[in-house]
Motif scaffolding. Structure first.
Motif, PDB file in Angstrom:
ATOM      1  N   ASP A 202       0.830  -1.203   0.000  1.00 16.30           N
ATOM      2  CA  ASP A 202       0.000   0.000   0.000  1.00 16.30           C
ATOM      3  C   ASP A 202       0.865   1.254   0.000  1.00 16.30           C
ATOM      4  N   GLU A 203       1.896   1.251   0.829  1.00 14.40           N
ATOM      5  CA  GLU A 203       2.797   2.414   0.893  1.00 14.40           C
ATOM      6  C   GLU A 203       3.557   2.590  -0.420  1.00 14.40           C
ATOM      7  N   ALA A 204       4.054   1.500  -0.978  1.00 18.31           N
ATOM      8  CA  ALA A 204       4.815   1.583  -2.230  1.00 18.31           C
ATOM      9  C   ALA A 204       3.943   2.065  -3.377  1.00 18.31           C
ATOM     10  N   ALA A 205       2.702   1.563  -3.447  1.00 21.50           N
ATOM     11  CA  ALA A 205       1.802   1.948  -4.535  1.00 21.50           C
ATOM     12  C   ALA A 205       1.451   3.427  -4.489  1.00 21.50           C
ATOM     13  N   HIS A 206       1.384   4.002  -3.293  1.00 17.35           N
ATOM     14  CA  HIS A 206       1.023   5.415  -3.165  1.00 17.35           C
ATOM     15  C   HIS A 206       2.236   6.348  -3.169  1.00 17.35           C
ATOM     16  N   SER A 207       3.432   5.776  -3.220  1.00 14.33           N
ATOM     17  CA  SER A 207       4.631   6.623  -3.231  1.00 14.33           C
ATOM     18  C   SER A 207       5.342   6.631  -4.585  1.00 14.33           C
ATOM     19  N   MET A 208       4.906   5.778  -5.516  1.00 16.01           N
ATOM     20  CA  MET A 208       5.546   5.700  -6.825  1.00 16.01           C
ATOM     21  C   MET A 208       4.507   5.651  -7.927  1.00 16.01           C
ATOM     22  N   ASP A 209       4.874   6.144  -9.105  1.00 20.39           N
ATOM     23  CA  ASP A 209       3.989   5.972 -10.249  1.00 20.39           C
ATOM     24  C   ASP A 209       4.106   4.538 -10.746  1.00 20.39           C
TER      25      ASP A 209
ATOM     26  N   TYR B 104       7.231   1.927 -10.130  1.00 22.17           N
ATOM     27  CA  TYR B 104       6.978   0.797  -9.224  1.00 22.17           C
ATOM     28  C   TYR B 104       7.410  -0.519  -9.863  1.00 22.17           C
ATOM     29  N   LEU B 105       6.940  -0.771 -11.098  1.00 22.24           N
ATOM     30  CA  LEU B 105       7.282  -2.023 -11.764  1.00 22.24           C
ATOM     31  C   LEU B 105       8.784  -2.140 -12.014  1.00 22.24           C
ATOM     32  N   LYS B 106       9.408  -1.043 -12.407  1.00 21.05           N
ATOM     33  CA  LYS B 106      10.849  -1.051 -12.656  1.00 21.05           C
ATOM     34  C   LYS B 106      11.614  -1.367 -11.371  1.00 21.05           C
ATOM     35  N   THR B 107      11.201  -0.737 -10.279  1.00 22.63           N
ATOM     36  CA  THR B 107      11.864  -0.972  -8.998  1.00 22.63           C
ATOM     37  C   THR B 107      11.727  -2.422  -8.558  1.00 22.63           C
ATOM     38  N   ARG B 108      10.524  -2.959  -8.684  1.00 23.80           N
ATOM     39  CA  ARG B 108      10.295  -4.344  -8.282  1.00 23.80           C
ATOM     40  C   ARG B 108      11.091  -5.314  -9.157  1.00 23.80           C
ATOM     41  N   TYR B 109      11.136  -5.045 -10.452  1.00 19.57           N
ATOM     42  CA  TYR B 109      11.842  -5.933 -11.388  1.00 19.57           C
ATOM     43  C   TYR B 109      13.343  -5.939 -11.125  1.00 19.57           C
ATOM     44  N   LEU B 110      13.885  -4.783 -10.809  1.00 20.82           N
ATOM     45  CA  LEU B 110      15.339  -4.667 -10.618  1.00 20.82           C
ATOM     46  C   LEU B 110      15.790  -5.089  -9.225  1.00 20.82           C
ATOM     47  N   THR B 111      14.896  -4.983  -8.244  1.00 23.41           N
ATOM     48  CA  THR B 111      15.351  -5.200  -6.862  1.00 23.41           C
ATOM     49  C   THR B 111      14.684  -6.360  -6.131  1.00 23.41           C
TER      50      THR B 111
ATOM     51  N   GLY C  38       1.450 -10.099 -11.839  1.00 24.20           N
ATOM     52  CA  GLY C  38       0.840  -9.995 -10.527  1.00 24.20           C
ATOM     53  C   GLY C  38       1.133  -8.680  -9.851  1.00 24.20           C
ATOM     54  N   GLU C  39       2.368  -8.191 -10.020  1.00 25.37           N
ATOM     55  CA  GLU C  39       2.748  -6.913  -9.404  1.00 25.37           C
ATOM     56  C   GLU C  39       1.927  -5.759  -9.970  1.00 25.37           C
ATOM     57  N   ALA C  40       1.641  -5.807 -11.272  1.00 18.96           N
ATOM     58  CA  ALA C  40       0.822  -4.758 -11.886  1.00 18.96           C
ATOM     59  C   ALA C  40      -0.589  -4.760 -11.298  1.00 18.96           C
ATOM     60  N   LEU C  41      -1.154  -5.961 -11.109  1.00 16.52           N
ATOM     61  CA  LEU C  41      -2.481  -6.057 -10.505  1.00 16.52           C
ATOM     62  C   LEU C  41      -2.475  -5.525  -9.073  1.00 16.52           C
TER      63      LEU C  41
ATOM     64  N   PHE D 143      -4.167  -1.594  -4.963  1.00 15.26           N
ATOM     65  CA  PHE D 143      -3.812  -0.781  -3.787  1.00 15.26           C
ATOM     66  C   PHE D 143      -3.844   0.716  -4.104  1.00 15.26           C
ATOM     67  N   ARG D 144      -3.486   1.087  -5.317  1.00 16.27           N
ATOM     68  CA  ARG D 144      -3.418   2.515  -5.655  1.00 16.27           C
ATOM     69  C   ARG D 144      -4.781   3.075  -6.038  1.00 16.27           C
ATOM     70  N   PHE D 145      -5.539   2.336  -6.837  1.00 15.25           N
ATOM     71  CA  PHE D 145      -6.777   2.894  -7.391  1.00 15.25           C
ATOM     72  C   PHE D 145      -8.051   2.240  -6.846  1.00 15.25           C
ATOM     73  N   GLY D 146      -7.933   1.011  -6.352  1.00 14.57           N
ATOM     74  CA  GLY D 146      -9.132   0.303  -5.919  1.00 14.57           C
ATOM     75  C   GLY D 146      -9.443   0.468  -4.453  1.00 14.57           C
ATOM     76  N   GLY D 147      -8.527   0.060  -3.618  1.00 15.71           N
ATOM     77  CA  GLY D 147      -8.768   0.133  -2.182  1.00 15.71           C
ATOM     78  C   GLY D 147      -9.427  -1.139  -1.667  1.00 15.71           C
ATOM     79  N   ILE D 148      -9.634  -1.181  -0.377  1.00 14.13           N
ATOM     80  CA  ILE D 148     -10.086  -2.402   0.270  1.00 14.13           C
ATOM     81  C   ILE D 148     -11.494  -2.809  -0.152  1.00 14.13           C
ATOM     82  N   TRP D 149     -12.386  -1.831  -0.383  1.00 12.43           N
ATOM     83  CA  TRP D 149     -13.751  -2.202  -0.762  1.00 12.43           C
ATOM     84  C   TRP D 149     -13.798  -2.736  -2.180  1.00 12.43           C
TER      85      TRP D 149
END
Length: 448
Positions: A39-46, A50-57, A64-67, A72-78
């Protein structure tokens, strides 16, 4: 009204499943661990960053990471609660649709089969089900991508089994779903590659036309798997997982030691987390008149032994892994030297049960499809046991095997000709499922 309900029983069951799942998910919130991190990562990166960071690190699982990012960024818990209930409803429906496509002379029993499909999820170990279907980011990575994988397989099923549903228009959803599933969990990628390759080979052997969509899907799945495996973050993740979860000697294991480690974990999962699926397969053979009496007796013995843990008799299930909790690091690795005579007996027993089941499946049907799915259930776990991430992934790695075994059960039940016997088997599945869920109520309550 009664006639209307009878004609629409399957739809009512699906709707009821959705509503029950949604009601449960209303009590689910983000966990303090991975969910909070995502949740924190999705709201702190575009999205691209985000995908580049996850792929490299960290990981190559870009589908799955895109979903996860979008939820987390656009949908939320509901949004997740509604979407996850829909996915939990679509998953058994999707599996059942593949079963129906594979039928030849068998007459399907839609409502009974759907009851088995839905209650079949209760045959899972609660931790497998919870981590793969109820935990927020776990459900997105596993269950949602499982739905994508299943619906991506529809064109190859239509082509191989000559259904009337095959269409070039399937390209527009099958290829994107193939890319999504193949770049999520490695097990889904292997399932896609395996079934697509076998389907194409089957068409070639029959000297029939191979639709281009299947070739494109296979190419996409292979490329996606290679790109995921080549991610720079994978090596960093592996090193981190080894440091976090396993002792230093894990890196020094020889090939024979890895093979033993793999075999022990595999048959232990069959004996403990997946045993009710085996019981269902053995029971189906007992109900079919074509199986020899001696084999039915053997199946009955294996089934009774598999159910003994419910009576707290673990003679046939304890393989020396009871001290391992995937939620915590381990201080020493399993080895043959640490096994008791009872552990060795249980391991040999379930190796025999697994070999017997493969032989049994070959006799239950003229098709090789159940045996191929059974091999997939074995291999999907084996590929995970060569990695230290088994401890971080926990029981979720059993999820794919559960789905493949459920597919086998749903296919075999169509061979029961008697309506009374079919009904009796449905009742047995419901009883086993409810019994399994009730036996794990203390675990469920401890996790709420």
């Amino acid at each position: 009204m009664i006639e209307f309900v009878q004609k629409n029983r399957c739809r009512f069951l699906a709707a009821l499943s959705f509503l029950c799942a949604f009601a449960v998910f209303c009590f689910i919130h983000y966990s303090e661990g991975d969910d909070a991190i995502f949740d924190e990562a999705a709201h702190s990166m575009d999205f691209v960053t985000y995908l580049k960071t996850r792929y490299l690190t960290w990981t190559g699982r870009m589908g799955g990471e895109a979903l996860v990012y979008c939820v987390f960024r656009f949908g939320g818990i509901w949004f997740w609660r509604v979407a996850n209930a829909a996915m939990l409803t679509l998953l058994p429906v999707g599996i059942l649709s593949l079963v129906y496509k594979s039928l030849s002379n068998e007459k399907p029993a839609p409502f009974r089969s759907m009851v088995i499909a839905f209650f079949g999820f209760l045959l899972m170990d609660i931790m497998t089900f919870g981590h793969a279907c109820i935990w927020v980011n776990g459900s997105i990575l596993y269950m949602w991508c499982a739905v994508a994988c299943i619906f991506a397989l529809r064109p190859v099923a239509d082509a191989v089994f000559k259904t009337d549903d095959f269409s070039k228009k399937q390209f527009y959803y099958a290829v994107p779903l193939t890319l999504l599933a193949a770049m999520s969990i490695e097990q889904f990628a292997m399932v896609l590659v395996g079934f697509l390759a076998v389907g194409i080979v089957a068409l070639l052997r029959r000297k029939e036309f191979v639709p281009k969509i299947l070739v494109v899907q296979l190419a996409v799945a292979v490329v996606a798997l290679v790109v995921s495996a080549a991610a720079p973050g994978n090596s960093f993740r592996t090193a981190t997982e080894m440091e976090t979860w396993v002792p230093a000697e894990y890196a020094l294991l020889s090939v024979p030691e890895h093979l033993f480690f793999t075999l022990q974990w595999l048959v232990s999962s069959f004996a403990n987390e997946l045993r009710l699926f085996f019981v269902a397969i053995w029971l189906l053979g007992i109900l079919l008149p074509s199986i020899a009496p001696k084999l039915k007796i053997a199946a009955g013995v294996f089934a009774v032994a598999a159910l003994l843990p419910y009576l707290h008799v673990n003679l046939f299930a304890d393989m020396g892994l009871g001290y391992i909790d995937p939620a915590f690091p381990i201080d020493h690795l399993p080895s043959f030297a640490l096994m008791t005579v009872g552990n060795v007996f249980a391991m040999v027993w379930w190796i025999a049960a697994t070999v017997f089941t493969a032989f049994y499946l070959r006799l239950l049907t003229n098709s090789l499809l159940p045996l191929f799915a059974f091999a997939g259930a074995i291999l999907s776990e084996c590929m995970m046991y060569f990695s230290p991430t088994i401890y971080a992934s926990g029981e979720r790695v059993y999820f794919v095997s559960c789905l493949l075994l459920l597919f086998i059960v749903l296919g075999l039940v169509q061979k029961l000709k008697s309506e009374k016997i079919r009904t009796a088997f449905v009742v047995a599945i419901v009883v086993f499922g409810v019994m399994n869920a009730l036996s794990q109520v203390p675990i469920i309550l401890s996790k709420i």
